[in-house]
Design a protein around this motif. Structure first.
Motif, PDB file in Angstrom:
ATOM      1  N   THR A 243       0.951  15.194 -11.959  1.00 21.12           N
ATOM      2  CA  THR A 243       1.405  15.883 -10.983  1.00 21.12           C
ATOM      3  C   THR A 243       0.239  16.680 -10.176  1.00 21.12           C
ATOM      4  N   GLY A 244      -0.789  16.893 -10.667  1.00 19.35           N
ATOM      5  CA  GLY A 244      -1.885  17.880 -10.094  1.00 19.35           C
ATOM      6  C   GLY A 244      -2.587  16.596  -9.291  1.00 19.35           C
ATOM      7  N   LEU A 245      -2.822  15.192  -9.561  1.00 17.76           N
ATOM      8  CA  LEU A 245      -3.265  14.492  -9.025  1.00 17.76           C
ATOM      9  C   LEU A 245      -2.664  14.064  -7.638  1.00 17.76           C
ATOM     10  N   MET A 246      -1.273  13.973  -7.599  1.00 23.65           N
ATOM     11  CA  MET A 246      -0.404  13.779  -6.501  1.00 23.65           C
ATOM     12  C   MET A 246      -0.233  14.934  -5.456  1.00 23.65           C
ATOM     13  N   ILE A 247      -0.548  16.065  -6.107  1.00 26.58           N
ATOM     14  CA  ILE A 247      -0.614  17.185  -5.046  1.00 26.58           C
ATOM     15  C   ILE A 247      -1.941  17.031  -4.294  1.00 26.58           C
ATOM     16  N   MET A 248      -2.987  16.850  -5.190  1.00 24.54           N
ATOM     17  CA  MET A 248      -4.347  16.850  -4.362  1.00 24.54           C
ATOM     18  C   MET A 248      -4.405  15.762  -3.367  1.00 24.54           C
ATOM     19  N   LEU A 249      -3.828  14.648  -3.691  1.00 27.80           N
ATOM     20  CA  LEU A 249      -3.820  13.528  -2.926  1.00 27.80           C
ATOM     21  C   LEU A 249      -2.970  13.421  -1.648  1.00 27.80           C
ATOM     22  N   LEU A 250      -1.656  14.103  -1.842  1.00 26.27           N
ATOM     23  CA  LEU A 250      -0.704  14.111  -0.858  1.00 26.27           C
ATOM     24  C   LEU A 250      -0.642  15.466   0.193  1.00 26.27           C
ATOM     25  N   GLY A 251      -1.066  16.472  -0.579  1.00 22.50           N
ATOM     26  CA  GLY A 251      -1.059  17.632   0.048  1.00 22.50           C
ATOM     27  C   GLY A 251       0.243  18.454   0.298  1.00 22.50           C
ATOM     28  N   GLY A 252       0.986  18.430   1.225  1.00 25.60           N
ATOM     29  CA  GLY A 252       2.173  19.269   1.384  1.00 25.60           C
ATOM     30  C   GLY A 252       3.208  18.959   0.525  1.00 25.60           C
ATOM     31  N   PRO A 253       4.092  20.142   0.258  1.00 28.47           N
ATOM     32  CA  PRO A 253       5.053  20.115  -0.915  1.00 28.47           C
ATOM     33  C   PRO A 253       6.091  18.988  -1.009  1.00 28.47           C
ATOM     34  N   ARG A 254       6.581  18.657   0.279  1.00 23.87           N
ATOM     35  CA  ARG A 254       7.332  17.749   0.400  1.00 23.87           C
ATOM     36  C   ARG A 254       7.096  16.204   0.159  1.00 23.87           C
ATOM     37  N   ARG A 255       5.947  15.881   0.710  1.00 24.55           N
ATOM     38  CA  ARG A 255       5.479  14.868   0.264  1.00 24.55           C
ATOM     39  C   ARG A 255       4.994  14.724  -1.030  1.00 24.55           C
ATOM     40  N   SER A 256       4.323  15.807  -1.727  1.00 30.22           N
ATOM     41  CA  SER A 256       4.099  15.801  -3.197  1.00 30.22           C
ATOM     42  C   SER A 256       5.345  15.541  -4.139  1.00 30.22           C
ATOM     43  N   ALA A 257       6.413  16.219  -3.617  1.00 32.05           N
ATOM     44  CA  ALA A 257       7.489  16.173  -4.360  1.00 32.05           C
ATOM     45  C   ALA A 257       8.106  14.772  -4.377  1.00 32.05           C
ATOM     46  N   MET A 258       8.114  14.301  -3.248  1.00 31.93           N
ATOM     47  CA  MET A 258       8.824  12.834  -3.120  1.00 31.93           C
ATOM     48  C   MET A 258       7.985  11.709  -3.779  1.00 31.93           C
ATOM     49  N   ALA A 259       6.717  12.144  -3.941  1.00 36.97           N
ATOM     50  CA  ALA A 259       5.873  11.068  -4.770  1.00 36.97           C
ATOM     51  C   ALA A 259       5.670  11.366  -6.250  1.00 36.97           C
ATOM     52  N   ALA A 260       5.705  12.560  -6.499  1.00 32.24           N
ATOM     53  CA  ALA A 260       5.192  13.077  -7.585  1.00 32.24           C
ATOM     54  C   ALA A 260       6.298  12.944  -8.908  1.00 32.24           C
ATOM     55  N   VAL A 261       7.567  13.179  -8.336  1.00 32.40           N
ATOM     56  CA  VAL A 261       8.850  13.207  -9.206  1.00 32.40           C
ATOM     57  C   VAL A 261       9.047  12.067  -9.662  1.00 32.40           C
ATOM     58  N   PRO A 262       9.468  10.979  -8.741  1.00 36.56           N
ATOM     59  CA  PRO A 262       9.508   9.478  -9.372  1.00 36.56           C
ATOM     60  C   PRO A 262       8.456   8.957 -10.093  1.00 36.56           C
ATOM     61  N   ALA A 263       7.019   9.371  -9.809  1.00 36.70           N
ATOM     62  CA  ALA A 263       6.032   9.018 -10.771  1.00 36.70           C
ATOM     63  C   ALA A 263       6.071   9.603 -12.150  1.00 36.70           C
ATOM     64  N   ILE A 264       6.166  10.895 -12.231  1.00 34.93           N
ATOM     65  CA  ILE A 264       6.288  11.588 -13.792  1.00 34.93           C
ATOM     66  C   ILE A 264       7.353  10.895 -14.378  1.00 34.93           C
TER      67      ILE A 264
END
Length: 754
Positions: A243-264
């Motif tokens: 989750t931290g890696l996705m937030i660091m790479l993608l920034g904004g909450p919407r983009r982070s959520a869209m990528a991180a939720v499926p990833a985790i």
């Protein structure tokens, strides 16, 4: 009311948990009635709430609302556990204990195990483990048919165990179903790690996927002692890294959520949805989605929701140690970690100056909060409390986080391009971790054993002290006089020193003989201890790793050295734990049967090669040998002709003043009588029963000759019927008091004075 979701979910999970406990007890029949009682209580509470909703004051309404939520959820949890047992589990258990020829859906890839090759399957609608003699050529989705013996298993998430008794036929699936694709992806990832890291692949596999099959028993023990076992069980630590890696790479909450939720959730599926990963996935999903839903994140509510979801879909998990440890650690972190971190930063302002010191303060607070809440469970389930765990987490956690992210990144890149040097830098980090784990496990008193009464008293005292300190902290006592905080710290340190000193004095400075038959399942291992001396007779078993069990028993008494290790013969149930023991303790001398008298087994070569590598002297007992252990003497007696490897065992006659004991390995009655006639065995105080209580050993004439006052049978679950009724009757007829490791666990005989 604050946190209604947390209260309801926690009550539902608690209901399922208590249901699991009831089903394993004599009160299983009362589970349904308890669910009805809770439902009736909830109905009464709802009626009372309806009647007073307009006239009652707010505090009363709040209390009634809480009572309604808790009773309704508790009843729902009890009812759901009863329903799950009746609808899904009970029909499957009806097949246990019989021979069947069912169709079994393969859900994973086969792997080597202690009992042959194990393949995850679905049998009669529940998860099961299929044990076969050879490696079956199957993949997820295939259907296996054949005669198997079905039995209750209840381990590692499997309800049933199917053991092959006839040929197996496989009906291949045209392709792997979508729901089983994570198993294929997991296998591909593990194979890629083998290519990248070679002989060093065990650590990256365990760190990233929780696959600890490449670890030796001694290394698993070292991980537990060092306090780093949780890093190799996929948990919130790993999900948070993603989750931290996705937030660091993608920034904004919407983009982070869209990528991180499926990833985790993909990662949780990849590692097989263990309870700790599901809990972390639910909580991290809540963290990512609450800003998008314009809600405030509440950690306790998310934790309760995760517990309720696991209780609903996998009720039997509530009674597992892994589930309880994961949730206890998270609860401790949520309740105390941030407060302790802030207190440390305020008390020591210099920690705020640098990012590294702030990170160390946070890591320390998180580790301590988790340790405080998990230590009682660790002591209960594993019999050990790591004292070095806080230091281990402080030193290694940051490095392991980099290794986790680095391993996943390198493996991902390697599917596109895989030069040989890609994994080399990570190998150095993994080598450093392994070196630290092994080093820390050898530090005296790196852990305390819950087998010792002083250690148990210390834990009770320590937690009583923590509760008093918490009460004092809430009253502001430490704010008014900060130096007062040193008093409980000093008291805890003094209590720890007293605990260690009492254990050391009892085993090293008293004129006592301690003889312990360690519970190693179907096998045998006996520890003999006198003041300053330690001997181990045999070290093998099935059902528990004998080497780790012996090392744990010795460590609980402050001992890390075995002066002499005696092997009666080279059968696995008497020697398969030697390698783990040598890895975990210092062994001075190995005494084995003469080369010409021992079958050339795999164990013989492995053990003696390891001794040569470690510089351990090997003595071939060609003729009777006497070992002096201070006030105790061990006479190692060689066989007196005839028979196979069982009949050619080394026997040990121990003398300590007026006390004597005898072990004869796996000798049969005829060989025992020849031994008696050749050396003139005296009457003995204690007899370690030959061949685990086999009917072919410990005959009436032999027992009459040695006339033991007490007898210990070392046995576990087995297909041989050990100990047999005939042997038990002969022992009782001889007047011996009989003790069994399969019924009493580890047995210690203490002889006071000479």
């Amino acid at each position: 009311m604050k946190r209604p979701l947390a209260a309801g979910c926690a009550a539902f999970a608690s209901g399922v948990f208590f249901g699991c406990l009831l089903l394993e007890s004599q009160y299983a029949a009362s589970l349904g009635w308890l669910a009805l009682i809770c439902a009736f209580s909830a109905a009464l509470t709802a009626a009372a709430l309806y009647r007073v909703r307009r006239s009652a004051r707010a505090p009363l309404l709040t209390k009634l609302t809480v009572l309604l939520i808790v009773t309704a959820a508790l009843g729902a949890g009890l009812g759901w556990r009863w329903t799950y047992q009746r609808v899904w589990i009970a029909p499957a258990l009806e097949h246990a204990g019989d021979m069947h020829k069912p169709d079994m859906l393969v859900t994973g890839y086969p792997s080597e195990s202690l009992y042959g090759y194990m393949t995850p399957v679905k049998l009669y609608g529940v998860p099961a483990a299929l044990f076969s003699n050879g490696m079956p050529d199957v993949k997820p989705g295939d259907v296996v048919t054949g005669w198997v013996n079905v039995a209750l298993y209840g381990r590692s998430g499997y309800t049933l165990r199917a053991s092959q008794t006839g040929p197996l036929t496989v009906e291949p699936a045209p392709s792997i179903p979508l729901t089983l694709q994570p198993a294929r992806m997991r296998r591909a990832l593990l194979g890629r790690m083998d290519s990248l890291f070679g002989d060093m692949s065990a650590m990256p596999k365990a760190l990233t996927t929780g696959d600890r099959s490449g670890f030796s028993d001694s290394f698993n023990r070292a991980l537990s002692i060092s306090g780093l076992s949780h890093t190799t069980a996929v948990s919130g630590l790993h999900i948070s890294f993603i989750t931290g890696l996705m937030i660091m790479l993608l920034g904004g909450p919407r983009r982070s959520a869209m990528a991180a939720v499926p990833a985790i959730w993909l990662f949780a599926a990849l590692v097989g949805f263990p309870d700790s990963a599901v809990r972390a996935a639910v909580m991290n999903t809540a963290v990512l989605l609450t800003p998008l839903l314009r809600r405030d994140y509440d950690g306790l509510s998310a934790l309760g929701l995760a517990a309720a979801l696991i209780a609903a879909f996998r009720p039997e998990a509530m009674a597992n140690a892994g589930f309880q440890l994961s949730f206890a650690a998270t609860l401790g972190i949520l309740l105390f970690a941030s407060g302790w971190r802030d207190a440390a930063l305020n008390k020591f302002p210099f920690l705020k100056r640098y990012g590294v010191t702030r990170a160390l303060a946070s890591t320390s607070a998180v580790s301590l909060a988790a340790i405080v809440f998990t230590t009682p469970l660790t002591a209960y389930y594993f019999g050990r409390v790591s004292l070095i765990a806080p230091l281990s987490n402080l030193l290694m956690l940051q490095l392991l986080s980099y290794l986790f992210i680095g391993t996943l990144s390198v493996c991902g890149l390697s599917f596109l391009w895989m030069p040989g040097f890609l994994g080399k830098p990570l190998e150095w980090g993994f080598a450093l971790c392994e070196w630290y784990v092994r080093l820390s496990a050898r530090i005296p008193y790196a852990s305390l054993s819950a087998q010792n009464r002083p250690a148990v008293f210390f834990l009770i005292y320590l937690y009583a002290l923590l509760i008093l300190c918490y009460a004092a902290w809430k009253r502001g006592v430490f704010k008014r006089a900060a130096r007062r905080a040193l008093t409980p710290v000093c008291a805890a340190v003094c209590a720890l020193c007293a605990t260690i000193l009492s254990v050391t004095l009892f085993y090293d400075f008293t004129e006592l003989l301690h003889l312990t038959a360690v519970d190693v399942g179907q096998g045998q291992s006996v520890i003999v201890e006198t003041r300053g001396h330690t001997a181990v007779i045999d070290c093998g078993g099935f059902g528990a790793n004998a080497g780790s069990a012996v090392a744990d028993t010795l460590a609980s008494r402050g001992r890390g050295t075995v002066d002499v290790l005696i092997l009666s013969h080279y059968h696995a149930d008497h020697c398969n734990g030697v390698e783990a023991l040598i890895d975990s303790a210092r062994v001075g001398l190995l005494v084995v049967p003469p080369e010409r008298d021992a079958e050339e087994t795999e164990w013989r070569g492995r053990i003696e090669d390891l001794c040569r590598q470690r510089g351990i002297e090997v003595l071939y007992a060609d003729g009777d040998v006497s070992v002096n252990m201070g006030d105790c003497t061990l006479e190692i007696l060689t066989y007196r002709g005839g028979g196979g490897i069982n009949e050619r065992c080394l026997s040990v006659l121990g003398r300590y003043g007026n006390f004597s004991f005898l072990t004869t390995g796996d000798m049969d009655t005829a060989s025992q009588l020849r031994l008696y006639e050749a050396v003139g065995l005296p009457p003995v105080s204690l007899y370690v029963v030959g061949h685990h209580g086999s009917r072919f050993s410990s005959g009436e004439e032999f027992l009459s000759a040695v006339s033991p006052q007490a007898a210990i049978i070392s046995a576990g679950a087995n297909n041989f019927g050990h100990p047999t009724p005939e042997t038990l009757q002969r022992l009782r007829d001889s007047g011996a008091s009989v003790y069994r490791t399969d019924q009493h666990g580890g047995i210690t005989v203490t002889v006071r004075g000479r």
